[in-house]
Design a protein around this motif. Structure first.
Motif, short mmCIF file in Angstrom:
data_model
loop_
_atom_site.label_atom_id
_atom_site.label_comp_id
_atom_site.label_asym_id
_atom_site.label_seq_id
_atom_site.Cartn_x
_atom_site.Cartn_y
_atom_site.Cartn_z
N ILE A 109 1.03 -1.25 -0.08
CA ILE A 109 0.10 -0.13 -0.07
C ILE A 109 0.89 1.20 0.09
CG2 ILE A 109 -1.82 1.22 1.29
CD1 ILE A 109 -2.56 -1.59 2.48
N VAL A 110 0.91 2.00 -1.08
CA VAL A 110 1.55 3.35 -1.01
C VAL A 110 0.74 4.36 -0.13
CG1 VAL A 110 2.33 5.32 -2.47
CG2 VAL A 110 2.27 3.02 -3.37
N VAL A 111 1.37 4.58 1.18
CA VAL A 111 0.89 5.34 1.94
C VAL A 111 0.88 6.88 1.48
CG1 VAL A 111 0.69 5.87 4.43
CG2 VAL A 111 1.32 3.59 3.73
N ALA A 112 2.12 7.26 1.12
CA ALA A 112 2.38 8.73 0.66
C ALA A 112 3.39 8.61 -0.28
CB ALA A 112 2.66 9.44 1.95
N PHE A 152 7.76 9.99 7.47
CA PHE A 152 7.64 8.70 7.70
C PHE A 152 7.59 8.36 9.21
CE2 PHE A 152 10.83 4.81 8.33
CZ PHE A 152 9.87 3.77 7.85
N VAL A 153 8.35 8.88 9.96
CA VAL A 153 8.30 8.65 11.51
C VAL A 153 6.87 9.02 11.94
CG1 VAL A 153 9.06 9.63 13.74
CG2 VAL A 153 10.63 9.09 11.90
N GLU A 154 6.14 10.13 11.41
CA GLU A 154 4.52 10.37 12.05
C GLU A 154 3.85 9.13 11.33
OE1 GLU A 154 1.55 12.92 9.50
OE2 GLU A 154 3.33 14.28 10.37
N LYS A 155 3.87 8.58 10.22
CA LYS A 155 3.07 7.68 9.77
C LYS A 155 3.42 6.44 10.47
CE LYS A 155 1.08 9.35 6.46
NZ LYS A 155 -0.65 9.78 6.30
N ALA A 156 4.65 6.11 10.94
CA ALA A 156 4.99 4.78 11.78
C ALA A 156 4.38 4.94 13.25
CB ALA A 156 6.78 4.77 12.03
N VAL A 157 4.33 6.25 13.48
CA VAL A 157 3.68 6.43 14.93
C VAL A 157 2.31 6.29 14.87
CG1 VAL A 157 3.27 8.06 16.90
CG2 VAL A 157 5.56 7.83 15.87
N GLU A 158 1.59 6.60 13.71
CA GLU A 158 -0.15 6.46 13.56
C GLU A 158 -0.18 4.99 13.48
OE1 GLU A 158 -1.07 8.40 9.81
OE2 GLU A 158 -0.51 10.06 10.86
N GLN A 159 0.89 3.98 13.16
CA GLN A 159 0.61 2.63 13.00
C GLN A 159 1.01 1.88 14.09
OE1 GLN A 159 1.70 0.62 9.25
NE2 GLN A 159 0.87 2.35 7.96
N GLY A 160 1.09 2.57 15.20
CA GLY A 160 1.31 1.95 16.56
C GLY A 160 2.79 1.67 16.81
N LEU A 161 3.71 2.25 16.11
CA LEU A 161 5.15 1.90 16.14
C LEU A 161 5.84 3.19 16.91
CD1 LEU A 161 6.07 0.64 12.50
CD2 LEU A 161 5.78 -0.47 14.36
#
Length: 180
Positions: A109-112, A152-161
């Motif tokens: 899935i291309v997230v951004a 990228f870090v923001e998207k990782a945190v959004e996914q619970g990482l």
């Protein structure tokens, strides 16, 4: 310690020319997305992904092949370079692709993306009936884009990482050179 080191590295990243902000994926363009992408960072809480502190840069060549995507990728898997060739079919939404495999398959899935400098992709592995995912940051160049890395870090945190799950990959081209 590792989190502090990552924070320091993020502060020192080279800024590339800023492209457009994320484009709505209603108009996702396979043509613009095609080409070479370097895997420069990943985020995962999977043990085998996070236990390799000096992972080498990987890459993927994306080519449109009729209604499908042809993907040739190389990556550092536990200090061994792995090369894969796969055919992906469009998924149920723009920017979403499925790679059918005997072992259960992958969903990409291309997230951004801004098509010109970076792409953030979530790779969902379906093995043994239990899905797991790895978020990856790709770049058109080997240089880190500070804005893309922050996203990228923001998207990782959004996914619970957490930030400690984010790994910047070493600029070692051993694996990438397998694409030549």
């Amino acid at each position: 310690m590792r989190g502090n080191l990552l924070a320091a590295l993020l502060g020192l990243l080279v800024v590339l020319a800023a492209g457009k902000e994320d484009l709505g994926f209603q108009n996702f363009s396979l043509t613009q997305f095609s080409g070479m992408w370097y895997e420069i960072a990943l985020a995962s809480n999977l043990e085998h992904q996070s236990s390799s502190p000096r992972r080498k840069v990987g890459a993927v060549i994306v080519e449109q092949d009729g209604p499908h995507l042809s993907l040739t990728s190389v990556s550092d898997h536990m200090n061994l370079c792995m090369k894969e060739k796969n055919q992906a079919v469009k998924g149920d939404a723009p920017g979403k692709f499925k790679i059918p495999l005997e072992s259960g398959g992958k969903e990409v899935i291309v997230v951004a993306t801004d098509y010109k400098t970076y792409a953030i992709m979530n790779i969902i592995l379906n093995r043994g009936g239990k899905p797991s995912s790895v978020l990856k940051l790709y770049s058109r160049t080997l240089e880190h884009n500070e804005k893309a890395t922050e996203k990228f870090v923001e998207k990782a945190v959004e996914q619970g990482l957490s930030v400690s799950n984010v790994q910047l990959l070493t600029k070692d081209l051993t694996c990438v050179n397998l694409l030549s």
